[in-house]
Enzyme design. Structure first.
Site, PDB file in Angstrom:
ATOM      1  N   HIS A   1      42.183  50.980  32.180  1.00  0.00           N
ATOM      2  CA  HIS A   1      42.946  50.003  32.957  1.00  0.00           C
ATOM      3  C   HIS A   1      42.079  49.444  34.089  1.00  0.00           C
ATOM      4  O   HIS A   1      41.811  50.136  35.074  1.00  0.00           O
ATOM      5  CB  HIS A   1      44.168  50.745  33.530  1.00  0.00           C
ATOM      6  CG  HIS A   1      45.170  49.869  34.205  1.00  0.00           C
ATOM      7  ND1 HIS A   1      45.865  48.882  33.538  1.00  0.00           N
ATOM      8  CD2 HIS A   1      45.602  49.832  35.484  1.00  0.00           C
ATOM      9  CE1 HIS A   1      46.696  48.297  34.379  1.00  0.00           C
ATOM     10  NE2 HIS A   1      46.552  48.849  35.570  1.00  0.00           N
TER      11      HIS A   1
ATOM     12  N   LYS B   1      51.728  40.678  36.325  1.00  0.00           N
ATOM     13  CA  LYS B   1      53.167  40.381  36.226  1.00  0.00           C
ATOM     14  C   LYS B   1      53.479  39.206  37.159  1.00  0.00           C
ATOM     15  O   LYS B   1      54.165  38.257  36.783  1.00  0.00           O
ATOM     16  CB  LYS B   1      54.018  41.595  36.632  1.00  0.00           C
ATOM     17  CG  LYS B   1      53.654  42.924  35.933  1.00  0.00           C
ATOM     18  CD  LYS B   1      54.523  44.087  36.419  1.00  0.00           C
ATOM     19  CE  LYS B   1      53.881  45.462  36.427  1.00  0.00           C
ATOM     20  NZ  LYS B   1      53.564  46.112  35.211  1.00  0.00           N
TER      21      LYS B   1
ATOM     22  N   SER C   1      47.429  43.789  36.030  1.00  0.00           N
ATOM     23  CA  SER C   1      48.442  44.811  36.193  1.00  0.00           C
ATOM     24  C   SER C   1      49.668  44.279  36.943  1.00  0.00           C
ATOM     25  O   SER C   1      50.205  43.260  36.551  1.00  0.00           O
ATOM     26  CB  SER C   1      47.811  46.020  36.883  1.00  0.00           C
ATOM     27  OG  SER C   1      48.524  47.169  36.525  1.00  0.00           O
TER      28      SER C   1
HETATM   29  C1  GTR Z   1      51.218  51.394  37.564  1.00  0.00           C
HETATM   30  C2  GTR Z   1      52.482  50.729  37.110  1.00  0.00           C
HETATM   31  C3  GTR Z   1      52.151  49.587  36.189  1.00  0.00           C
HETATM   32  C4  GTR Z   1      51.059  48.699  36.732  1.00  0.00           C
HETATM   33  C5  GTR Z   1      49.982  49.482  37.457  1.00  0.00           C
HETATM   34  C6  GTR Z   1      49.039  48.627  38.319  1.00  0.00           C
HETATM   35  O1  GTR Z   1      51.430  52.493  38.358  1.00  0.00           O
HETATM   36  O2  GTR Z   1      53.273  51.679  36.451  1.00  0.00           O
HETATM   37  O3  GTR Z   1      53.316  48.840  35.909  1.00  0.00           O
HETATM   38  O4  GTR Z   1      51.578  47.738  37.573  1.00  0.00           O
HETATM   39  O5  GTR Z   1      50.492  50.443  38.286  1.00  0.00           O
HETATM   40  O6  GTR Z   1      49.459  47.703  39.017  1.00  0.00           O
HETATM   41  O7  GTR Z   1      47.842  48.942  38.305  1.00  0.00           O
END
Ligand code: GTR
Length: 413
Positions: free
Chosen positions: A393, A256, A252
């Site tokens: 996720h 990045k 996540s």
């Molecule tokens: C979310 C964000 C994503 C991702 C995620 C994470 O809220 O919108 O870009 O980075 O968090 O890190 O789990």
């Protein structure tokens, strides 16, 4: 799992494939002056051009000045994980900036093995969250206030110990002959808009970038990526680690950071992006799930100020994220998605990976080797790999199984 889901509350996102629309991606193999890049040496200049475009327009410039580090071993357990591993806790200090907190590494190495390959990844909730072992100290650093009593007043509690074991699979990794190093990302910079204060971005700036509000200054993702390279500096001094086989993994927002770190630092032998989504592996121009505007609004501290100017004009970005992925070439790259993680745009992540193909070809390699989006739980690809698994996720045992296979085949045992 992500500690913060505030971004999901907003309306201006699309989950309808029919509404994605059309877009034109910049070509990684056409340089700014319009010339086609046809050789490895021409790619070297184009690559430098792309690095600068990502620094100037997305992540900000990472300061290049050398920094004096001191590595201090604070604890060793010769028989960690029931005798499976040696665990070292090592703090990285900044000699010239004693006010900056240390970066605390938890390093697991398989017992009695020399020159091992290793996975390195930042974690979301503290090193103690990756393991149930009671001799790993609970982080004392700022953490998100999570639901439940795993943290109180931005401090982790004993309840958070082992909370993320399933995302780390340390025993499986060790049994397969790999080491594992993990660090709490908040050691490098706490994840909130003021987090830069008292941390590395308060002391290190690029020559032209003096205040954190300067339009091309670096953001938190840049800081986490920089921190990964400092951890790499340390790992290179460990005699039992093979410095040429350090595989970077990130989930996540930390995916990045892993991609940006892997692009900037070719000492990382391979990079794994687990559901990195917007600003990671997913194409920005695809209107699906999180958008540039949404991410810049929810997390104003992650990217540079220039990136915010593209909120309502993504088509004007001089790059797109397939070109970030292409900066990993010719090294092995794994991009992974999850079916229910629509926010990260699985298809956009797949396309990001697929569009690296011409760059891998330049090196005589097959990247993904296909333009066909695979069925769930069907990993595909060669030097570049991709899967979309069932579920949410997260980083799961299934994901790790694919990463271990990928590392076995492409980074070597
Ligand atoms: C979310 C964000 C994503 C991702 C995620 C994470 O809220 O919108 O870009 O980075 O968090 O890190 O789990």
């Amino acid at each position: 799992a992500a500690p913060l889901a505030s971004a999901q509350k907003v309306e201006e996102f699309n989950y309808d494939e029919a509404k994605v629309g059309t877009y034109t991606l910049p070509d990684p193999l056409t340089s700014k002056d319009g010339k086609a890049v046809k050789t490895k040496s021409a790619w070297t200049s184009r690559r430098a051009e792309l690095m600068e475009l990502f620094a100037a327009n997305v992540y900000g410039h990472t300061p290049k000045q050398p920094i004096k580090l001191r590595f201090q071993t604070t604890a060793v357990n010769e028989s960690a994980l029931n005798g499976l591993a040696v665990r070292k806790m090592v703090s990285i200090f900044f000699v010239d900036y004693p006010q900056i907190p240390s970066i605390d590494v938890a390093l697991y190495l398989p017992k009695n093995k020399k020159l091992v390959p290793i996975f390195l990844g930042l974690n979301f909730s503290g090193n103690h969250s990756a393991t149930t072992e009671t001799d790993v100290p609970i982080t004392t650093r700022w953490v998100y206030n999570a639901i439940g009593d795993v943290s109180v007043n931005n401090k982790a509690t004993e309840k958070s110990r082992g909370m993320q074991v399933s995302s780390w699979q340390i025993e499986t990794v060790l049994k397969r002959g790999y080491g594992l190093a993990t660090v709490y990302y908040g050691d490098i910079e706490p994840d909130h808009p003021q987090g830069w204060q008292g941390h590395i971005r308060s002391v290190l700036d690029s020559p032209s970038e003096t205040v954190p509000s300067a339009s091309n200054n670096w953001g938190a993702i840049g800081a986490w990526a920089w921190g990964l390279s400092r951890i790499m500096d340390y790992l290179q001094t460990e005699p039992d680690i093979d410095p040429k086989r350090v595989v970077l993994i990130g989930h996540s927002r930390l995916g990045k950071a892993a991609l940006w770190a892997g692009a900037q630092d070719d000492r990382f032998a391979a990079v794994i992006s687990n559901e990195s989504g917007e600003g990671g592996a997913a194409l920005s121009r695809r209107w699906y799930g999180e958008t540039v505007e949404r991410i810049n609004t929810s997390f104003p501290h992650w990217f540079n100020a220039q990136f915010k100017t593209y909120n309502k004009r993504v088509a004007d970005l001089p790059i797109d994220q397939h070109e970030l992925l292409a900066l990993i070439a010719p090294r092995p790259l794994y991009v992974a998605s999850a079916e229910e993680d629509r926010w990260s745009d699985p298809k956009g992540e797949f396309l990001g990976a697929a569009h690296t193909e011409p760059v891998y070809k330049l090196f005589g390699k097959t990247g993904l080797g296909t333009d066909t989006f695979p069925a769930v739980n069907q990993p595909i690809g060669q030097t570049v790999r991709y899967h979309i698994r069932t579920g949410k996720h997260d980083v799961t045992a299934y994901d790790w199984e694919q990463y271990l296979k990928f590392a076995d085949e492409l980074v070597g045992k």
